[in-house]
Design a protein around this motif. Structure first.
Motif, PDB file in Angstrom:
ATOM      1  N   LYS A 124     -40.187   2.020  12.131  1.00 23.22           N
ATOM      2  CA  LYS A 124     -40.235   0.677  12.727  1.00 23.22           C
ATOM      3  C   LYS A 124     -41.633   0.279  13.185  1.00 23.22           C
ATOM      4  CE  LYS A 124     -36.971  -0.026  15.754  1.00 23.22           C
ATOM      5  NZ  LYS A 124     -35.845   0.066  16.696  1.00 23.22           N
ATOM      6  N   SER A 125     -42.520   1.233  13.324  1.00 23.43           N
ATOM      7  CA  SER A 125     -43.875   0.953  13.794  1.00 23.43           C
ATOM      8  C   SER A 125     -44.794   0.662  12.602  1.00 23.43           C
ATOM      9  CB  SER A 125     -44.417   2.147  14.565  1.00 23.43           C
ATOM     10  OG  SER A 125     -45.775   1.977  14.877  1.00 23.43           O
ATOM     11  N   ASP A 126     -45.716  -0.255  12.782  1.00 25.46           N
ATOM     12  CA  ASP A 126     -46.691  -0.530  11.729  1.00 25.46           C
ATOM     13  C   ASP A 126     -47.883   0.414  11.776  1.00 25.46           C
ATOM     14  OD1 ASP A 126     -45.304  -2.612  10.513  1.00 25.46           O
ATOM     15  OD2 ASP A 126     -46.143  -4.092  11.899  1.00 25.46           O
ATOM     16  N   ASP A 127     -48.143   1.002  12.953  1.00 24.51           N
ATOM     17  CA  ASP A 127     -49.366   1.799  13.085  1.00 24.51           C
ATOM     18  C   ASP A 127     -49.143   3.235  13.569  1.00 24.51           C
ATOM     19  OD1 ASP A 127     -48.581   1.023  15.601  1.00 24.51           O
ATOM     20  OD2 ASP A 127     -50.521   0.260  16.224  1.00 24.51           O
ATOM     21  N   GLU A 128     -47.915   3.641  13.761  1.00 22.23           N
ATOM     22  CA  GLU A 128     -47.625   5.004  14.230  1.00 22.23           C
ATOM     23  C   GLU A 128     -46.711   5.699  13.235  1.00 22.23           C
ATOM     24  OE1 GLU A 128     -44.785   6.433  17.681  1.00 22.23           O
ATOM     25  OE2 GLU A 128     -46.672   5.706  18.535  1.00 22.23           O
ATOM     26  N   ASP A 129     -47.006   6.963  12.935  1.00 20.42           N
ATOM     27  CA  ASP A 129     -46.148   7.743  12.044  1.00 20.42           C
ATOM     28  C   ASP A 129     -44.825   8.070  12.723  1.00 20.42           C
ATOM     29  OD1 ASP A 129     -48.126   7.780  10.124  1.00 20.42           O
ATOM     30  OD2 ASP A 129     -48.704   9.861  10.472  1.00 20.42           O
ATOM     31  N   LEU A 130     -43.797   8.226  11.912  1.00 17.53           N
ATOM     32  CA  LEU A 130     -42.513   8.765  12.356  1.00 17.53           C
ATOM     33  C   LEU A 130     -42.417  10.149  11.729  1.00 17.53           C
ATOM     34  CD1 LEU A 130     -39.707   8.540  13.674  1.00 17.53           C
ATOM     35  CD2 LEU A 130     -38.915   7.415  11.588  1.00 17.53           C
ATOM     36  N   TYR A 131     -42.299  11.167  12.562  1.00 15.87           N
ATOM     37  CA  TYR A 131     -42.293  12.545  12.087  1.00 15.87           C
ATOM     38  C   TYR A 131     -40.952  13.172  12.416  1.00 15.87           C
ATOM     39  CZ  TYR A 131     -43.682  17.463  11.641  1.00 15.87           C
ATOM     40  OH  TYR A 131     -43.762  18.791  11.284  1.00 15.87           O
ATOM     41  N   PHE A 132     -40.315  13.760  11.395  1.00 17.81           N
ATOM     42  CA  PHE A 132     -39.028  14.420  11.616  1.00 17.81           C
ATOM     43  C   PHE A 132     -38.918  15.668  10.761  1.00 17.81           C
ATOM     44  CE2 PHE A 132     -38.491  11.036   8.525  1.00 17.81           C
ATOM     45  CZ  PHE A 132     -37.734  11.585   7.502  1.00 17.81           C
ATOM     46  N   ILE A 133     -38.069  16.567  11.224  1.00 22.30           N
ATOM     47  CA  ILE A 133     -37.788  17.828  10.551  1.00 22.30           C
ATOM     48  C   ILE A 133     -36.338  17.841  10.147  1.00 22.30           C
ATOM     49  CG2 ILE A 133     -37.607  20.336  10.890  1.00 22.30           C
ATOM     50  CD1 ILE A 133     -40.019  20.080  12.796  1.00 22.30           C
ATOM     51  N   CYS A 134     -36.072  18.373   8.977  1.00 21.80           N
ATOM     52  CA  CYS A 134     -34.720  18.450   8.439  1.00 21.80           C
ATOM     53  C   CYS A 134     -34.419  19.900   8.071  1.00 21.80           C
ATOM     54  CB  CYS A 134     -34.640  17.561   7.198  1.00 21.80           C
ATOM     55  SG  CYS A 134     -33.097  17.697   6.300  1.00 21.80           S
ATOM     56  N   VAL A 135     -33.207  20.330   8.312  1.00 23.41           N
ATOM     57  CA  VAL A 135     -32.746  21.656   7.879  1.00 23.41           C
ATOM     58  C   VAL A 135     -31.570  21.448   6.951  1.00 23.41           C
ATOM     59  CG1 VAL A 135     -31.830  23.886   8.610  1.00 23.41           C
ATOM     60  CG2 VAL A 135     -33.504  22.709  10.043  1.00 23.41           C
ATOM     61  N   PHE A 136     -31.623  22.104   5.783  1.00 25.78           N
ATOM     62  CA  PHE A 136     -30.548  21.953   4.797  1.00 25.78           C
ATOM     63  C   PHE A 136     -30.407  23.206   3.945  1.00 25.78           C
ATOM     64  CE2 PHE A 136     -34.405  20.222   2.872  1.00 25.78           C
ATOM     65  CZ  PHE A 136     -34.402  20.795   1.605  1.00 25.78           C
ATOM     66  N   ASP A 137     -29.304  23.267   3.251  1.00 28.94           N
ATOM     67  CA  ASP A 137     -29.026  24.346   2.307  1.00 28.94           C
ATOM     68  C   ASP A 137     -29.822  24.088   1.044  1.00 28.94           C
ATOM     69  OD1 ASP A 137     -27.995  26.106   0.418  1.00 28.94           O
ATOM     70  OD2 ASP A 137     -25.915  25.754   0.979  1.00 28.94           O
ATOM     71  N   GLY A 138     -30.689  24.996   0.682  1.00 28.70           N
ATOM     72  CA  GLY A 138     -31.557  24.831  -0.476  1.00 28.70           C
ATOM     73  C   GLY A 138     -30.861  24.931  -1.818  1.00 28.70           C
ATOM     74  N   PHE A 191     -35.832  14.428  15.145  1.00 23.03           N
ATOM     75  CA  PHE A 191     -36.931  13.480  15.247  1.00 23.03           C
ATOM     76  C   PHE A 191     -37.908  13.958  16.312  1.00 23.03           C
ATOM     77  CE2 PHE A 191     -33.604  11.298  13.077  1.00 23.03           C
ATOM     78  CZ  PHE A 191     -34.289  10.601  12.086  1.00 23.03           C
ATOM     79  N   ILE A 192     -39.174  14.107  15.917  1.00 28.99           N
ATOM     80  CA  ILE A 192     -40.189  14.737  16.759  1.00 28.99           C
ATOM     81  C   ILE A 192     -41.169  13.723  17.349  1.00 28.99           C
ATOM     82  CG2 ILE A 192     -41.980  16.529  16.840  1.00 28.99           C
ATOM     83  CD1 ILE A 192     -39.141  17.592  16.152  1.00 28.99           C
ATOM     84  N   GLU A 193     -41.631  12.761  16.546  1.00 29.63           N
ATOM     85  CA  GLU A 193     -42.617  11.756  16.988  1.00 29.63           C
ATOM     86  C   GLU A 193     -42.223  10.385  16.456  1.00 29.63           C
ATOM     87  OE1 GLU A 193     -46.493  12.620  15.443  1.00 29.63           O
ATOM     88  OE2 GLU A 193     -46.413  14.703  16.074  1.00 29.63           O
ATOM     89  N   LEU A 196     -42.095  29.393  13.595  1.00 27.28           N
ATOM     90  CA  LEU A 196     -42.714  28.156  13.114  1.00 27.28           C
ATOM     91  C   LEU A 196     -43.020  27.246  14.288  1.00 27.28           C
ATOM     92  CD1 LEU A 196     -40.301  27.355  10.134  1.00 27.28           C
ATOM     93  CD2 LEU A 196     -42.436  28.645  10.074  1.00 27.28           C
ATOM     94  N   ASN A 197     -43.910  26.294  14.056  1.00 27.02           N
ATOM     95  CA  ASN A 197     -44.228  25.278  15.053  1.00 27.02           C
ATOM     96  C   ASN A 197     -43.743  23.937  14.536  1.00 27.02           C
ATOM     97  OD1 ASN A 197     -46.041  23.090  16.230  1.00 27.02           O
ATOM     98  ND2 ASN A 197     -46.508  24.848  17.534  1.00 27.02           N
ATOM     99  N   GLY A 231     -45.358  24.926   8.094  1.00 24.29           N
ATOM    100  CA  GLY A 231     -45.830  25.799   7.027  1.00 24.29           C
ATOM    101  C   GLY A 231     -45.249  25.352   5.692  1.00 24.29           C
ATOM    102  N   GLY A 232     -45.139  26.268   4.760  1.00 23.95           N
ATOM    103  CA  GLY A 232     -44.564  25.934   3.470  1.00 23.95           C
ATOM    104  C   GLY A 232     -45.554  25.240   2.559  1.00 23.95           C
TER     105      GLY A 232
END
Length: 109
Positions: A92-106, A57-59, A3-4, A9-10
């Motif tokens: 916290k930003s008004d004009d920038e996305d906050l991008y994060f990935i989470c891993v958990f037990d489904g 946290f990615i971006e 994955l990237n 995906g998904g």
């Protein structure tokens, strides 16, 4: 499966004016989930009894709330979340996305 971090995906699990959440289940129980939280928005706070999670946290920059504690986060930060801990993410930003990935037990209870 390779994955990237920019596109896990998904499928789109949730989408509204606050965010886009994609889930990609794999293996017997694990799920990789990504959230693109738009500027000035926050997730719905929640907790999972019987489940731990790890946020990557990615971006962007923001704040994560764990129970009554608040932690500033930015790209490159990793936050483990213990079983049953209330958690919520704020952009916290008004004009920038906050991008994060989470891993958990489904197999959430």
């Amino acid at each position: 499966m390779l994955l990237n971090q920019n596109d896990i995906g998904g499928y789109v699990a949730k989408q509204d004016d606050r965010y886009i959440v994609k889930d990609n289940p794999f293996g017997k129980t694990l799920v990789i989930s990504s959230t693109r939280l738009h500027g000035g928005q926050e997730t719905t706070g929640h907790k999972h009894d019987g489940q731990e999670e790890v946020y990557f946290f990615i971006e962007g920059t923001g704040t994560i709330q764990l129970n009554s504690f608040f932690f500033d986060v930015e790209a490159g930060d990793i936050m483990p979340i213990d079983d049953g801990v209330f958690h919520k993410v704020y952009n916290k930003s008004d004009d920038e996305d906050l991008y994060f990935i989470c891993v958990f037990d489904g197999k959430r209870k």
